[in-house]
Design an enzyme around this catalytic site. Structure first.
Site, PDB file in Angstrom:
ATOM      1  N   SER A 155       0.827  -1.191   0.000  1.00 27.90           N
ATOM      2  CA  SER A 155       0.000   0.000   0.000  1.00 27.90           C
ATOM      3  C   SER A 155       0.879   1.265   0.000  1.00 27.90           C
ATOM      4  CB  SER A 155      -0.963  -0.038   1.185  1.00 27.90           C
ATOM      5  OG  SER A 155      -1.986   0.913   1.043  1.00 27.90           O
ATOM      6  N   ASP A 254     -10.714  -3.801  -4.244  1.00 25.58           N
ATOM      7  CA  ASP A 254      -9.847  -2.723  -3.757  1.00 25.58           C
ATOM      8  C   ASP A 254     -10.035  -1.493  -4.625  1.00 25.58           C
ATOM      9  OD1 ASP A 254      -7.853  -1.129  -2.728  1.00 25.58           O
ATOM     10  OD2 ASP A 254      -6.204  -2.458  -3.263  1.00 25.58           O
ATOM     11  N   HIS A 284      -8.562  -4.770   0.024  1.00 21.38           N
ATOM     12  CA  HIS A 284      -7.281  -4.096   0.242  1.00 21.38           C
ATOM     13  C   HIS A 284      -6.718  -4.467   1.614  1.00 21.38           C
ATOM     14  CE1 HIS A 284      -4.359  -0.808  -0.363  1.00 21.38           C
ATOM     15  NE2 HIS A 284      -4.427  -0.684   0.959  1.00 21.38           N
TER      16      HIS A 284
END
Length: 309
Positions: A155, A254, A284
């Site tokens: 991320s 996501d 996610h």
């Protein structure tokens, strides 16, 4: 593909909950979220030694955690957790579990970095500086064979990993062996989902979503603005030529998945080898869960194979 059945059966626990900041002020909500996060089986630390130390950096010491498997093949990985640049630490599963698992699966030394978060006035480029300092230290230890040190992150940590690789290239320093990016957040504005994906995402509770407003808030908090962003802050805007082989793990469910997909197309144009694994039915941040979930296990195997390649 629908949402993973195990997760789908637990979505009711998130009904009516606010954002993650609101959870911290509501013990009952926090308990429900923790129950949602519970995996099918408890994770057990594999056969690795774990050592904490602090390495030098331009803004002060940078804490790192070192994972050594019983046998190594001369490889190493520097890993950077996610958390929107404002959350996360060395104990979160996305740091601790991932690092330990990859150390064993790839027979590689793994260094997890506790870079400074964008809180209390800290902003870009401080987290990138910390990551670069940790890389400089690791590359100078001689713990891995020359040219066998990879870099990766999840991320927001993916942005820091890619920015570090670009800084190394631009300064004429040896590049990582490879780059590993888990559900990366690399572009602003974030590319839009296609219509089918957007419709499926609408079935998820707000706590599992990234809205345009929340994405803008992450960038503004990290950089201090949302216009004229430096390319090594959101490195999807950078020249990507000359980067090493890049491997993506994407989460199917996501809002940020289009960022990883766009970077793959950009790498294709730049002539950079790349490969992608899409974790079916996963939201996610799925590496914040343990390998008792099949797609988490397969994601870790994909990255381990990339480290060995």
């Amino acid at each position: 593909m629908t949402l993973d059945p195990y997760l789908a059966d637990r979505l009711h626990l998130l009904t009516g909950l606010g954002d993650r900041d609101a959870l911290r002020a509501d013990p009952e909500a926090l308990s429900r979220f923790a129950e949602y996060q519970r995996d099918p089986a408890e994770w057990v630390l594999p056969d690795v030694s774990v050592e904490d130390r602090t390495v030098p950096g331009p803004h002060g010491g940078v804490p790192v955690r070192i994972y050594r498997p019983q046998e190594t093949d001369g490889r190493a990985l520097m890993w950077l957790h996610g958390g929107g640049f404002v959350h996360g630490d060395l104990d979160m599963p996305e740091a601790h579990t991932v690092s330990a698992e990859l150390a064993v699966r790839a027979r590689a030394l793994v260094v997890s970095v506790d870079y400074r978060l964008a809180v209390d006035g800290v902003r870009y480029p401080v987290p990138v500086d910390d990551a670069y300092a940790a890389w400089t230290w690791l590359a100078g230890t001689g713990w891995a064979e020359e040219g066998a040190v990879a870099i990766g992150g999840a991320s927001a940590g993916s942005a820091l990993a890619l920015s570090t690789a670009l800084r190394l290239r631009d300064r004429g320093r040896p590049l990582p062996h490879s780059v590993l990016l888990a559900y990366p957040f690399l572009h602003f504005p974030n590319p839009a989902l296609d219509a089918d994906s957007a419709a499926r995402m609408d079935t998820l509770p707000p706590l599992l979503r990234f809205t345009p407003e929340s994405i803008e808030g992450m960038v503004r908090n990290y950089v201090g603005r949302v216009g004229g962003l430096p390319s090594d802050a959101m490195p999807g805007a950078a020249d990507l030529t000359g980067l090493p082989t890049t491997s993506f793990v994407l989460s199917e469910y996501d809002d940020l998945r289009p960022s990883g997909e766009l970077l793959a197309r950009q790498l294709e144009e730049a002539g950079v080898p790349h490969r992608t694994f899409v974790a079916a039915g996963m939201p996610h941040g799925h590496l914040n869960r343990g390998p008792s979930l099949g797609e988490v296990d397969r994601s870790l195997d994909f990255f381990a194979a990339a480290l060995k390649g």
